[in-house]
Write a protein that holds these residues in place. Structure first.
Motif, PDB file in Angstrom:
ATOM      1  N   GLU A 200     -14.118  -9.931  16.926  1.00 15.56           N
ATOM      2  CA  GLU A 200     -14.233  -8.481  16.980  1.00 15.56           C
ATOM      3  C   GLU A 200     -12.868  -7.838  17.205  1.00 15.56           C
ATOM      4  O   GLU A 200     -12.508  -6.862  16.559  1.00 15.56           O
ATOM      5  N   GLU A 201     -12.111  -8.425  18.140  1.00 17.84           N
ATOM      6  CA  GLU A 201     -10.776  -7.951  18.448  1.00 17.84           C
ATOM      7  C   GLU A 201      -9.932  -7.892  17.186  1.00 17.84           C
ATOM      8  O   GLU A 201      -9.250  -6.928  16.888  1.00 17.84           O
ATOM      9  N   PHE A 202     -10.042  -8.973  16.437  1.00 15.11           N
ATOM     10  CA  PHE A 202      -9.208  -9.199  15.284  1.00 15.11           C
ATOM     11  C   PHE A 202      -9.533  -8.229  14.160  1.00 15.11           C
ATOM     12  O   PHE A 202      -8.675  -7.856  13.369  1.00 15.11           O
ATOM     13  N   THR A 203     -10.794  -7.806  14.078  1.00 16.72           N
ATOM     14  CA  THR A 203     -11.206  -6.956  12.954  1.00 16.72           C
ATOM     15  C   THR A 203     -11.221  -5.479  13.324  1.00 16.72           C
ATOM     16  O   THR A 203     -11.678  -4.654  12.562  1.00 16.72           O
ATOM     17  N   LYS A 204     -10.723  -5.156  14.519  1.00 19.01           N
ATOM     18  CA  LYS A 204     -10.937  -3.777  14.960  1.00 19.01           C
ATOM     19  C   LYS A 204     -10.024  -2.772  14.264  1.00 19.01           C
ATOM     20  O   LYS A 204     -10.364  -1.611  14.169  1.00 19.01           O
ATOM     21  N   VAL A 205      -8.877  -3.200  13.817  1.00 16.86           N
ATOM     22  CA  VAL A 205      -7.985  -2.267  13.139  1.00 16.86           C
ATOM     23  C   VAL A 205      -7.966  -2.585  11.639  1.00 16.86           C
ATOM     24  O   VAL A 205      -7.794  -3.733  11.254  1.00 16.86           O
ATOM     25  N   LYS A 206      -8.173  -1.540  10.847  1.00 18.33           N
ATOM     26  CA  LYS A 206      -8.131  -1.693   9.391  1.00 18.33           C
ATOM     27  C   LYS A 206      -6.758  -2.222   8.981  1.00 18.33           C
ATOM     28  O   LYS A 206      -5.745  -1.723   9.462  1.00 18.33           O
ATOM     29  N   ASN A 207      -6.696  -3.207   8.138  1.00 15.65           N
ATOM     30  CA  ASN A 207      -5.379  -3.737   7.763  1.00 15.65           C
ATOM     31  C   ASN A 207      -4.845  -3.126   6.462  1.00 15.65           C
ATOM     32  O   ASN A 207      -3.666  -2.844   6.350  1.00 15.65           O
ATOM     33  N   ILE A 208      -5.716  -2.931   5.488  1.00 19.59           N
ATOM     34  CA  ILE A 208      -5.284  -2.377   4.202  1.00 19.59           C
ATOM     35  C   ILE A 208      -5.829  -0.952   4.119  1.00 19.59           C
ATOM     36  O   ILE A 208      -7.045  -0.765   4.221  1.00 19.59           O
ATOM     37  N   ALA A 209      -4.959   0.031   3.965  1.00 19.66           N
ATOM     38  CA  ALA A 209      -5.438   1.423   4.005  1.00 19.66           C
ATOM     39  C   ALA A 209      -6.042   1.880   2.676  1.00 19.66           C
ATOM     40  O   ALA A 209      -7.014   2.629   2.643  1.00 19.66           O
ATOM     41  N   LYS A 210      -5.441   1.407   1.574  1.00 23.65           N
ATOM     42  CA  LYS A 210      -5.880   1.885   0.250  1.00 23.65           C
ATOM     43  C   LYS A 210      -5.880   0.745  -0.751  1.00 23.65           C
ATOM     44  O   LYS A 210      -5.111  -0.208  -0.607  1.00 23.65           O
ATOM     45  N   ILE A 211      -6.692   0.900  -1.783  1.00 19.85           N
ATOM     46  CA  ILE A 211      -6.584  -0.023  -2.918  1.00 19.85           C
ATOM     47  C   ILE A 211      -6.546   0.795  -4.201  1.00 19.85           C
ATOM     48  O   ILE A 211      -7.016   1.939  -4.237  1.00 19.85           O
ATOM     49  N   GLU A 212      -5.973   0.179  -5.225  1.00 25.98           N
ATOM     50  CA  GLU A 212      -6.074   0.783  -6.553  1.00 25.98           C
ATOM     51  C   GLU A 212      -6.935  -0.154  -7.373  1.00 25.98           C
ATOM     52  O   GLU A 212      -6.723  -1.375  -7.373  1.00 25.98           O
ATOM     53  N   LEU A 213      -7.923   0.415  -8.048  1.00 24.71           N
ATOM     54  CA  LEU A 213      -8.846  -0.401  -8.840  1.00 24.71           C
ATOM     55  C   LEU A 213      -9.221   0.405 -10.074  1.00 24.71           C
ATOM     56  O   LEU A 213      -9.851   1.462  -9.952  1.00 24.71           O
ATOM     57  N   GLY A 214      -8.799  -0.061 -11.248  1.00 27.51           N
ATOM     58  CA  GLY A 214      -9.064   0.696 -12.469  1.00 27.51           C
ATOM     59  C   GLY A 214      -8.455   2.087 -12.374  1.00 27.51           C
ATOM     60  O   GLY A 214      -7.301   2.237 -11.982  1.00 27.51           O
ATOM     61  N   ARG A 215      -9.276   3.110 -12.604  1.00 24.97           N
ATOM     62  CA  ARG A 215      -8.763   4.483 -12.602  1.00 24.97           C
ATOM     63  C   ARG A 215      -8.660   5.064 -11.199  1.00 24.97           C
ATOM     64  O   ARG A 215      -8.219   6.201 -11.028  1.00 24.97           O
ATOM     65  N   TYR A 216      -9.112   4.339 -10.212  1.00 21.31           N
ATOM     66  CA  TYR A 216      -9.257   4.945  -8.892  1.00 21.31           C
ATOM     67  C   TYR A 216      -8.314   4.406  -7.822  1.00 21.31           C
ATOM     68  O   TYR A 216      -8.015   3.223  -7.801  1.00 21.31           O
ATOM     69  N   GLU A 217      -7.886   5.327  -6.981  1.00 24.81           N
ATOM     70  CA  GLU A 217      -7.270   4.925  -5.716  1.00 24.81           C
ATOM     71  C   GLU A 217      -8.331   5.186  -4.655  1.00 24.81           C
ATOM     72  O   GLU A 217      -8.914   6.268  -4.602  1.00 24.81           O
ATOM     73  N   ILE A 218      -8.616   4.190  -3.840  1.00 25.20           N
ATOM     74  CA  ILE A 218      -9.751   4.290  -2.924  1.00 25.20           C
ATOM     75  C   ILE A 218      -9.289   4.030  -1.488  1.00 25.20           C
ATOM     76  O   ILE A 218      -8.600   3.040  -1.226  1.00 25.20           O
ATOM     77  N   ASP A 219      -9.663   4.936  -0.583  1.00 25.71           N
ATOM     78  CA  ASP A 219      -9.402   4.697   0.847  1.00 25.71           C
ATOM     79  C   ASP A 219     -10.381   3.633   1.333  1.00 25.71           C
ATOM     80  O   ASP A 219     -11.572   3.715   1.033  1.00 25.71           O
ATOM     81  N   THR A 220      -9.874   2.655   2.091  1.00 25.73           N
ATOM     82  CA  THR A 220     -10.774   1.593   2.544  1.00 25.73           C
ATOM     83  C   THR A 220     -11.504   2.013   3.815  1.00 25.73           C
ATOM     84  O   THR A 220     -11.123   3.001   4.446  1.00 25.73           O
ATOM     85  N   TRP A 221     -12.510   1.240   4.198  1.00 24.15           N
ATOM     86  CA  TRP A 221     -13.333   1.593   5.359  1.00 24.15           C
ATOM     87  C   TRP A 221     -13.134   0.640   6.540  1.00 24.15           C
ATOM     88  O   TRP A 221     -13.223   1.044   7.687  1.00 24.15           O
TER      89      TRP A 221
END
Ligand code: ACO
Ligand code: ZN
Length: 434
Positions: free
Chosen positions: A155-176
């Motif tokens: 839980e500790e390890f996953t508490k902070v988002k590591n990747i903020a954004k991705i680009e996939l095809g036509r989209y730039e997407i904010d991660t969750w």
């Protein structure tokens, strides 16, 4: 651009009352220990401690209660310039983010002394199945067993988002959420995905180079459904291991309570695409165990954020039940369901069951409903109970479907989502080869 949907989490705990909350100890001051005096007269020590509860100005410009999850020094600032990773206690974890000190109202600072206890409780809330998954994953990596402490560590390890954004095809997407990408990728602010083979890269130029070479124009595997511009591909994790793993890394960015299975061999992936002359663009997917002891017919489901709220989620759910019907089995999604997962399933179950009840004027049993829909009797019972259509008489659950009540519920159930045209599904259940 991909957008993020904001939903108030049902499970979002409100900030605790002030009992169990200690005032911040009076600070000594000085350049290394600056203080701000709070409303209660106690002083907020800067930098704020992890675990601090405070009000934070959100994107709606209004103050919301948050808990500090992590802090880091800003690259440009002085020794005491920190930014804080916060969890909005009223909202789902997908809205956790890094904020600047200016967004925090230091007059409202409270420090939570019950931190450790609370963490323990959340980490132990995992289901037996989830724990088994973690155990198996770790066995693969040389760990015999995971005890409560290791789960807490997870839980500790996953508490902070590591990747903020991705680009996939036509989209730039904010991660969750956090996703356990290999270490060489995990410090990238943005990852670039090939939308067809799902390989990911740290730089745009690498992706451009890759796109010139990559000859895939759709997911690997068999196209098992095509209707208009929609196609569904079945990908066997054993035959397409790298694709399966890439898909899991990608999906974990939007799934909180799922433990990543490195052993993709055991799964089939059903990847839904919108197709045009450039290729088949992934909209979402669900995974399914080849053999499930618990009669799960779906492990994880995802609609990519730019495609959400258009009915694809209900389409994927309907599809999973069509597969179960062809197998002659009842099915249920793997637990726990996320907030959005539960909303989508409840919506699907409600609509399907009410339609049948209306046709049969209520004269039908739960067993018959289950035979017709492949929905597990427990899920039928809980859905009808939520709709107040069940009575318990002489030791039996009886459906009481007043037509007026049915109509009212049907109206409230909203849109039906995209239909699965079963005549366009060409599929036989999975069989181990050789
Ligand atoms: N706010 C409020 N209600 C919502 C929202 C939202 N942001 N998203 C979905 N819903 C509800 C609505 O009732 C909606 O029906 P409506 O639009 O007719 O009102 C219904 O859920 C389903 O909407 P769809 O458009 O069919 O579903 P969508 O394509 O958005 O996908 C899904 C739903 C797959 C759950 C998506 O939200 C998602 O990928 N979320 C992130 C991953 C996740 O949580 N997956 C489920 C985990 S549980 C498991 O995997 C077993
Ligand atoms: Zn590729």
């Amino acid at each position: 651009m991909g957008s993020m949907k904001e939903v108030k989490a049902e499970d979002g705990a409100a900030a605790p009352p002030s009992n169990g909350v200690a005032a911040v100890p009076t600070a000594t001051g000085g350049p290394d220990n600056p203080t701000r005096r709070g409303r209660s007269g106690s002083a907020a020590v800067l930098p704020l401690e992890v675990g601090t509860r405070v009000m934070c100005r959100w994107r709606d410009q209004k103050p919301h209660p948050v808990k500090v999850i992590e802090r880091r020094k800003t690259c440009s600032g002085g020794p005491n310039d920190y930014e804080y990773y916060v969890h909005y206690t009223e909202f789902n974890r997908r809205l956790d983010e890094w904020v600047k000190l200016e967004q925090l109202d230091l007059d409202t600072v409270e420090t939570d002394v019950d931190e450790k206890v609370e963490d323990k409780v959340t980490s132990l809330k995992m289901t037996r199945h989830q724990k088994r998954k973690i155990d198996e994953t770790h066995v693969e990596h040389g760990h015999e067993e995971l005890d409560a402490a290791s789960l807490r560590e997870h839980e500790e390890f996953t508490k902070v988002k590591n990747i903020a954004k991705i680009e996939l095809g036509r989209y730039e997407i904010d991660t969750w959420y956090f996703s356990p990408f290999p270490p060489e990728y995990s410090d990238s602010p943005k990852l670039y995905f090939c939308e067809f083979c799902l390989n990911f890269m740290k730089r745009k130029e690498q992706l451009q180079r890759h796109m010139r070479k990559c000859d895939l124009k759709h997911p690997p595997g068999d196209e098992i459904y095509r209707s208009g511009t929609l196609s569904m591909f079945e990908v066997d994790g054993k035959k397409n291991k790298v694709y399966g793993q890439n898909l899991c890394y990608l999906a974990k960015l939007f799934l909180d309570h799922k433990t990543l299975y490195y052993d993709v061999d055991l799964f089939l992936f059903y990847v839904l695409c919108e197709c045009d002359d450039r290729g088949c663009h992934m909209v979402g997917y669900f995974s399914k165990e080849k053999h499930s002891e618990e009669s799960y017919n779906l492990a994880c489901i995802l609609t990519l954020p730019p495609y959400q709220r258009k009915g694809y989620g209900k389409f994927l759910i309907a599809f999973s039940y069509e597969l179960s019907k062809k197998e002659g089995k009842v099915g249920t999604p793997e637990r726990p369901l996320s907030d959005l997962g539960l909303l989508s399933y409840r919506g699907y179950w409600t609509r399907v069951l009410l339609d049948i009840l209306k046709k049969h004027k209520g004269n039908i049993s739960i067993k018959e409903l289950s035979d017709m829909t492949a929905i597990k009797p427990d899920d039928i019972l809980s859905t009808l109970q939520t709709l107040d259509l069940i009575q318990y008489r002489k030791g039996q659950h009886v459906i009481c479907a007043d037509p007026k009540v049915l109509d009212r519920h049907l109206k409230a159930a909203g849109r039906g989502g995209l239909e699965v045209d079963v005549s366009k599904l060409i599929w036989t259940p999975y069989k181990e080869q050789g």
